[in-house]
Design an enzyme around this catalytic site. Sequence first.
Site, mmCIF file in Angstrom:
data_model
loop_
_atom_site.group_PDB
_atom_site.id
_atom_site.type_symbol
_atom_site.label_atom_id
_atom_site.label_comp_id
_atom_site.label_asym_id
_atom_site.label_seq_id
_atom_site.Cartn_x
_atom_site.Cartn_y
_atom_site.Cartn_z
ATOM 1 N N ASP A 1 0.951 -1.225 0.300
ATOM 2 C CA ASP A 1 0.249 -0.254 -0.141
ATOM 3 C C ASP A 1 0.755 1.419 -0.382
ATOM 4 O O ASP A 1 2.296 0.849 -0.544
ATOM 5 C CB ASP A 1 -0.891 0.480 1.223
ATOM 6 C CG ASP A 1 -2.180 0.740 0.701
ATOM 7 O OD1 ASP A 1 -2.125 2.371 0.823
ATOM 8 O OD2 ASP A 1 -3.042 -0.071 1.122
ATOM 9 N N HIS B 1 -3.455 6.065 3.613
ATOM 10 C CA HIS B 1 -4.146 4.898 3.107
ATOM 11 C C HIS B 1 -3.660 3.603 4.036
ATOM 12 O O HIS B 1 -4.184 2.589 4.840
ATOM 13 C CB HIS B 1 -4.533 4.495 1.719
ATOM 14 C CG HIS B 1 -5.158 3.163 1.502
ATOM 15 N ND1 HIS B 1 -5.082 2.181 1.713
ATOM 16 C CD2 HIS B 1 -6.171 3.785 0.454
ATOM 17 C CE1 HIS B 1 -6.255 1.568 0.953
ATOM 18 N NE2 HIS B 1 -6.936 2.496 0.821
ATOM 19 N N SER C 1 -11.440 -1.655 0.418
ATOM 20 C CA SER C 1 -9.752 -1.295 0.717
ATOM 21 C C SER C 1 -9.885 -1.157 2.281
ATOM 22 O O SER C 1 -9.033 -1.308 3.201
ATOM 23 C CB SER C 1 -9.019 0.282 0.889
ATOM 24 O OG SER C 1 -8.741 0.209 -0.786
#
Length: 712
Positions: A249, A308, A531
Amino acid sequence: MDLMKRYYVYAALFAFALTSCVKEDLEQGTPAPAPGTEVKLPADAEAGELLIKFKPEMSDILDRTFTRATRNGGSGVMTRSGIPSTDEILDILGGYHFERIFPRDERNEARTREAGLHLWYKVKFDENADLHEAARRLSLLGEISAVQGNHRIKRAYDAKRLKTYMSNAAAQRLSATRAAEDDIDFSGLGLPFEADPALKYQWHYNNTGDYSFKENNPDAKVVAGCDVNCVEAWKMCTGDPSIVVAVLDEGVMYTHPDLEANMWKNDGEVLNAGKDADGNGYEDDVYGYNFVEDTGLISWTGEGNTGHGTHVAGTIAAVNGNGRGVCGIAGGHDGSGSGVKIMSCQVFAGDMSSTLDQEAKAIKYAADNGAVILQCSWGYISADANQAIFGTVLGPATEEEWEATYPLEKEALDYFIQNAGSPNGVIEGGIAVFAAGNEYAATPSFPGAYSKCVTVGALDAGFTPSSFTNYGVGVDVSAPGGDMEYYGKVGEEDPEGWLDEGGTPVMGYGSVLSTWFIDGQPAYGYMDGTSMACPHVSGVAALGLSYAVQKRRHFKADEFVSLLKQSVKEIDDTYLKGNKLYYYTHNYASAPATKMALADYRGKMGTGMVDAGKLLKAVEGAGLEMKLPNMYVSTDGSATLDLAFYFENGRNLTYTVSVADAQIAEASVSGTMLTVGGVAAGSTKITVKPSAGQEQTMIVTVRKNAGDSGWM
């Protein structure tokens, strides 16, 4: 030996003849190759780059070229392969870069070669060259078995939108030391740790059905029990530091006070040393590796970073019991790093993303450095996505198309699935977990839709599919992903949120709360998406493997995945009839309500919602009991074994060890680690006695040419 020499003479003559023909074809424009030989390239493939795989017969030539390129500390980057026919094409294309994709790691080179990954190379040439023609001509060479384009992977979320909301949220910074005082009493839940302050907002772990965000939309449902059942699971296990989850990520903020204790660390490396101290092919990889920028420095503060990766990591392993912030599904119990470990394999950095070869490196790195779960909240756009909204570059529609277009990606995933873990550990093989995608589409995206991966769909807080989730027969399981298009207050634009300075949620109520940062400072925030569902599954799987460590159970990866899929809460009965209304786009004031027929999702959200409590109970009676394995060492070498895996409550025991014949081998214990050294050829028995429980014995065989994984 003479036969081998004759073979290479023949191969060289054949290559010379073939290169002459190819050069003449390219220069004189003779007829193109027959239909069906064209390589399928993605529309957004990088200009002037191709990834090629050679046939095994070319290994010796390639090895000699590679050895020359790495001699005296060389980087391994070359201009030519040493194979005449390939180099002839590269000459014509204006080739200037030829590099083995996977760096040499002596500890794992044998299995790298067995998987054929040492045969993959990246070539760079004139960007003005016709990429399709270059790929086709290279694919015609007898020494090359595969050719593919090299493009950049895509986030499964809108980075620009997240970046905007982070900027708006800057004034609402949360103190990194402590959130609000609890107004929910966790004492009666029987938790093995003092609940962290913001656990009360993590409905996705313990949904009481009593959350105020349902008031924004009177028709929205919040159902008690719509969670991954952490409370029941935590009574049995809270995590184990031997289980490593690789987060592919954005870079994980490894200094975040609610993550730091549970970060994986490569003790053989030092940050900024500029040195590959452990010889794995990567310099300074202390917390993982930044594959986008080819550096050991994990980054998260650059322009375009959204937090994220940090958010995803917190769901899996935010530190439990440290009196601050949120909890992680497998975050331990005492605030000191007793949870599973997060390895940061950075494939997004600011506005940049990894190319396919960098992504493949990240996957292999995870397997070779101890990770057993691959957490991937990204993927291609679903083949069924609305092109007017999501663009014209859609992902593969079938597994066959994906494999033909991205063979390197498939081989890297297969390598992880087959080679992560250990036959002497809790799991043999690895588990790759992917988000299904956020395109409202009836098929999940690749590579997650690959049949050997675990693909995760998203649910809201009432068991119904999140408005945005991809679905279809390729989805394996579902997990909480939030849904502010459903729970958001009409007229408010921001679908996500954060906690204010007092610890009170600001919007985002129906989303997933986890670790975050704002302006480079540690914080906590809400996000939606598959996600967010994906790390719930990675966290539950990591918790299940932690319990397997505790119970001394051993699994093959596919066995454990089957157990995970079976240990779920039923959701299909919720989709017999009815509709769900949500507000598509994030400007609720102007968007009309969209009707979602629940029957369309029946049988298409996987086997159900993952349930940590059910999984841990299933682990108790499944797999094989772990016992001390026999070991093989060389006369001048040593091997190590973590005894914690082989004894009940093994991490909390002390051990004594005795060797039947000290003339053959020697042994010592430090903490839970057993070290066995070879003295002379032969075999002997070693007995390990724990401070509690029964002793075990093992056979140690010593030979001149043996390794800790068997004969060499």
